[in-house]
Design a protein around this motif. Structure first.
Motif, short mmCIF file in Angstrom:
data_model
loop_
_atom_site.label_atom_id
_atom_site.label_comp_id
_atom_site.label_asym_id
_atom_site.label_seq_id
_atom_site.Cartn_x
_atom_site.Cartn_y
_atom_site.Cartn_z
N GLY A 196 0.84 -1.19 0.00
CA GLY A 196 0.00 0.00 0.00
C GLY A 196 0.87 1.23 0.00
O GLY A 196 2.11 1.16 -0.10
N PRO A 197 0.27 2.42 0.11
CA PRO A 197 1.05 3.65 0.13
C PRO A 197 2.00 3.69 1.33
O PRO A 197 1.74 3.07 2.37
N VAL A 198 3.08 4.42 1.17
CA VAL A 198 4.08 4.52 2.24
C VAL A 198 4.72 5.89 2.16
O VAL A 198 4.84 6.47 1.07
N SER A 199 5.13 6.42 3.30
CA SER A 199 5.73 7.74 3.32
C SER A 199 6.96 7.73 4.22
O SER A 199 6.88 7.38 5.39
N ASN A 200 8.11 8.08 3.62
CA ASN A 200 9.37 8.18 4.35
C ASN A 200 9.69 6.91 5.13
O ASN A 200 10.04 6.93 6.31
N ASP A 201 9.56 5.77 4.47
CA ASP A 201 9.86 4.49 5.08
C ASP A 201 11.35 4.18 4.87
O ASP A 201 11.81 4.06 3.73
N PRO A 202 12.13 4.03 5.97
CA PRO A 202 13.57 3.78 5.80
C PRO A 202 13.85 2.32 5.45
O PRO A 202 13.19 1.41 5.95
N VAL A 203 14.82 2.12 4.60
CA VAL A 203 15.27 0.79 4.21
C VAL A 203 16.78 0.72 4.41
O VAL A 203 17.50 1.63 3.98
N THR A 204 17.25 -0.33 5.08
CA THR A 204 18.68 -0.54 5.24
C THR A 204 19.18 -1.43 4.10
O THR A 204 18.64 -2.51 3.86
N ILE A 205 20.20 -0.96 3.40
CA ILE A 205 20.83 -1.72 2.32
C ILE A 205 22.19 -2.20 2.83
O ILE A 205 23.06 -1.39 3.14
N THR A 206 22.34 -3.51 2.96
CA THR A 206 23.56 -4.10 3.52
C THR A 206 24.38 -4.76 2.40
O THR A 206 23.82 -5.51 1.58
N PHE A 207 25.67 -4.47 2.40
CA PHE A 207 26.59 -5.07 1.44
C PHE A 207 27.56 -5.98 2.20
O PHE A 207 28.07 -5.60 3.26
N LYS A 208 27.82 -7.16 1.65
CA LYS A 208 28.75 -8.12 2.28
C LYS A 208 29.74 -8.60 1.24
O LYS A 208 29.36 -8.97 0.12
N GLN A 209 31.02 -8.59 1.61
CA GLN A 209 32.07 -9.06 0.71
C GLN A 209 32.97 -10.06 1.45
O GLN A 209 33.58 -9.73 2.46
N ARG A 210 33.05 -11.26 0.94
CA ARG A 210 33.91 -12.30 1.51
C ARG A 210 35.29 -12.23 0.85
O ARG A 210 35.42 -12.19 -0.38
N ILE A 211 36.35 -12.22 1.72
CA ILE A 211 37.73 -12.29 1.27
C ILE A 211 38.35 -13.56 1.86
O ILE A 211 38.35 -13.75 3.09
N GLU A 212 38.84 -14.44 1.00
CA GLU A 212 39.51 -15.64 1.47
C GLU A 212 41.00 -15.37 1.64
O GLU A 212 41.57 -14.45 1.03
N ALA A 213 41.66 -16.20 2.48
CA ALA A 213 43.09 -16.02 2.74
C ALA A 213 43.92 -16.20 1.48
O ALA A 213 45.03 -15.65 1.36
N THR A 214 43.41 -16.94 0.51
CA THR A 214 44.17 -17.19 -0.73
C THR A 214 43.79 -16.25 -1.87
O THR A 214 44.31 -16.38 -2.97
#
Length: 630
Positions: free
Chosen positions: A591-609
């Motif tokens: 339905g309608p929404v006003s000023n609804d906050p959304v969290t955008i999460t970024f994840k990056q995996r780094i391996e030892a090799t």
């Protein structure tokens, strides 16, 4: 219909050393019928934000009737009186009016099937050198007023000889409505005119005549009822300064006759006191400016065309009319649009807002600027809540003016053009534009509203009778008569004048009381601050996370937030082995929404090799807010 709002975002990280990355916030409002309202942020790395839109307006027009007017083209203004519509011509009569350049009389008693019942031709109409450009009806006295003016030759109005100016007044009472009888004629000239009927004495009316030059005139046209000449009350300079092209094009007059609102070519807008002429004392005929010349509102371009005050508000609607580039220097894209001027202080009017169509956006002009087409505002008629305006190839517009600071589009009508007409306008309908047909649409006249229906003319395609559907529809349905170039009919219901004669405003009185408003179709997606992972450490297995925010506004029945394929963070030609992962705290709304906050999460995996290249890794993602139910 699906509507989409798209924003781009850059996500970045550094291996060694650490560096920051930019995310480009966007704040676009989806407004039907227009381009984006604004952009916050100016990305300098080529990563931009943009809007894709499909027009979806809260109102609409229904075409009730159409009379193509013999496909003659070059139609001019209309006048409407009871069952009949009178339509003038922009060109002159040739070969004893063989080209049908007279005044068509259309019987619209059945609005679904309007039909020409007569053409007013020689000896008074359809003559060489005469263009019946402007028509009005003095309704209470059954008088048709016809102005012949500005009959240009090849490349303009295709007239056969030099322009011959005149005014003719016809009796259209009773059976004469379909067979007008000449009352009086003269050879005076002007460009446009406003009919002011004395609210206290319907047998007295003044014509305010705008010459498109530095001079204007005021006539008392009451004597024509006795087949006598109008009395000139004033002829003089408009007072707002003179230079090439600085004439007065049009004006409107308040119901009480005290003030006139001037649309000035290249000189902008100003307000004047004309009360000394509308009273009945000829000894007081003195003209003065309310807006000092130095304080008039002015802007670049060919200048203002029409000026009409909003009912019961300290605001004036002013339109510019601009033709294609073939006309003259200063014409062409972005053509003309509407400005809303705050006149709370009449000595210092101020432009507060504008209404434009997409074609009126300057950014379009480098790729779209046809020389013989015009997407320009022209003539408005206002109800308390709606401005109805012809807009040349932009069609016929309905604009919400309940809040003049933020006018929005309510509805738009563009007819299907006739496949061919006898004479194209050389400056307004003579381009062939691949992929478009509206270049053969030229909505032109002041709209006239009678018995809840809207009458307007397309210069090329004929007479149209429309019904408006949507917000504030009750205002239109209840109108007996209203037009933007006189104070007749329902105008006196909106702003009554003390001592006025009885006016039937029952339809307005009976309108259900209450309050209301409308919500334009809106999708807004604003992205938050920078998103960066910081420094990646080579040789160490670790999950890196970062986040940003989005703010969502939607008036739609549903909405969804999606993003493009994250892929891999890149450092030139080097890609991180592990894919970038994205998650949203919320991705769908029911339905309608006003000023609804959304969290955008970024994840990056780094391996030892994982081999990491010195420098910055980054990736640009596109976030899309969309709806299937605007």
């Amino acid at each position: 219909m699906r509507s989409r709002l798209v924003a781009g975002m850059a996500v970045a990280a550094m291996a060694v050393p650490v560096a920051s990355a930019s995310a480009h916030p966007a704040d676009y409002m989806y407004t039907p019928g227009g381009e984006y309202v604004r952009e916050i942020g100016n990305p300098d790395d080529g990563v931009g934000t943009f809007l894709q839109r499909e027009v979806d307006t809260p109102g609409s027009f229904t075409q009730i009737g159409h009379e193509p007017l013999m496909g003659r083209g070059m139609n001019a203004a209309i006048a409407v009186h009871k069952r009949y519509v009178y339509v003038g011509s922009r060109t002159d009569g040739k070969n004893n009016n063989a080209n049908h350049a007279g005044i068509f009389i259309v019987d619209a008693q059945d609005p679904a099937h309007p039909q020409i019942v007569k053409e007013m031709g020689p000896p008074y109409e359809g003559l060489p050198g005469e263009s019946s450009r402007e028509l009005r009806v003095w309704r209470s006295q059954n008088v048709l007023v016809v102005l012949h003016t500005n009959c240009g030759g090849n490349g303009a109005h295709q007239c056969s000889i030099a322009s011959r100016s005149s005014m003719r007044f016809y009796d259209i009472s009773g059976d004469k409505a379909a067979n007008p009888e000449l009352l009086y004629q003269n050879t005076r000239d002007t460009h446009e005119f406003f009919i002011w009927e004395d609210p206290k004495n319907p047998k007295r009316a003044l014509m305010f005549a705008a010459s498109a030059g530095s001079q204007f005139q005021i006539y008392d046209i009451s004597p024509v009822l006795n087949k006598e000449a109008p009395v000139q009350l004033f002829s003089g300079n408009h007072g707002f300064g003179n230079s090439s092209g600085s004439g007065i094009h049009s004006f409107s007059v308040s119901n009480d006759g005290k003030k006139a609102y001037f649309a000035l070519l290249t000189r902008g807008f100003g307000i004047t006191d004309v009360s000394a002429f509308t009273d009945t004392d000829p000894t007081t005929n003195t003209y003065r400016l309310i807006t000092p010349q130095a304080n008039r509102v002015q802007w670049p371009g060919p200048g203002a065309h029409s000026a009409v005050k909003l009912w019961n508000k300290d605001w004036v609607y002013v339109s510019d009319e601009v033709y294609g580039t073939i006309t003259a220097a200063g014409h062409g894209c972005p053509w003309g649009w509407a400005r809303f001027i705050d006149v709370a202080d009449e000595t210092r009017p101020v432009v507060r807002s504008e209404f434009r169509l997409p074609e009126n956006q300057p950014g379009l002009c480098s790729s779209f600027n046809p020389p013989r087409t015009s997407y320009s505002a022209h003539n408005p008629t206002l109800t308390p809540s709606i401005a109805f305006s012809t807009w040349h190839s932009g069609g016929f517009q309905a604009i919400d003016i309940t809040n003049p600071n933020t006018p929005t589009q309510l509805a738009q009508f563009k007819p299907d053009p006739l496949p061919m007409v006898s004479l194209e306008d050389p400056r307004l309908s003579s381009d062939d534009i691949p992929g478009r047909t509206d270049n053969k649409v030229v909505m032109w006249s002041y709209p006239v509203i009678q018995d809840g229906l809207i009458y307007t003319v397309d210069l090329r395609n004929g007479l149209y009778i429309l019904k408006y559907n949507g917000p504030y529809q009750h205002e239109v349905d209840s109108i007996g008569f209203l037009e933007g170039n006189s104070n007749q009919g329902d105008a006196l219901c909106y702003e009554p004048v003390p001592g006025q004669v009885n006016v039937d405003c029952s339809a307005h009185v009976d309108t259900p009381a209450g309050a209301g408003g409308s919500v334009p179709a809106t999708l807004s997606l604003a992205l938050g601050t920078n998103a960066t992972f910081g420094a990646f450490t080579p040789g160490v297995a670790k999950d890196y996370t970062t986040s940003t925010t989005a703010n969502v506004i939607s008036s739609a029945g549903d909405a969804a937030l999606t993003y493009s394929d994250p892929g891999h963070l890149m450092n030139g030609t080097f890609a991180l082995p592990q894919p970038l992962q994205v998650s949203l705290s919320k991705a769908a709304w029911t339905g309608p929404v006003s000023n609804d906050p959304v969290t955008i999460t970024f994840k990056q995996r780094i391996e030892a090799t994982d081999a990491l290249r010195t420098g910055a890794y980054s990736k640009t993602l596109t976030f899309t807010l969309s709806t299937t139910n605007p």
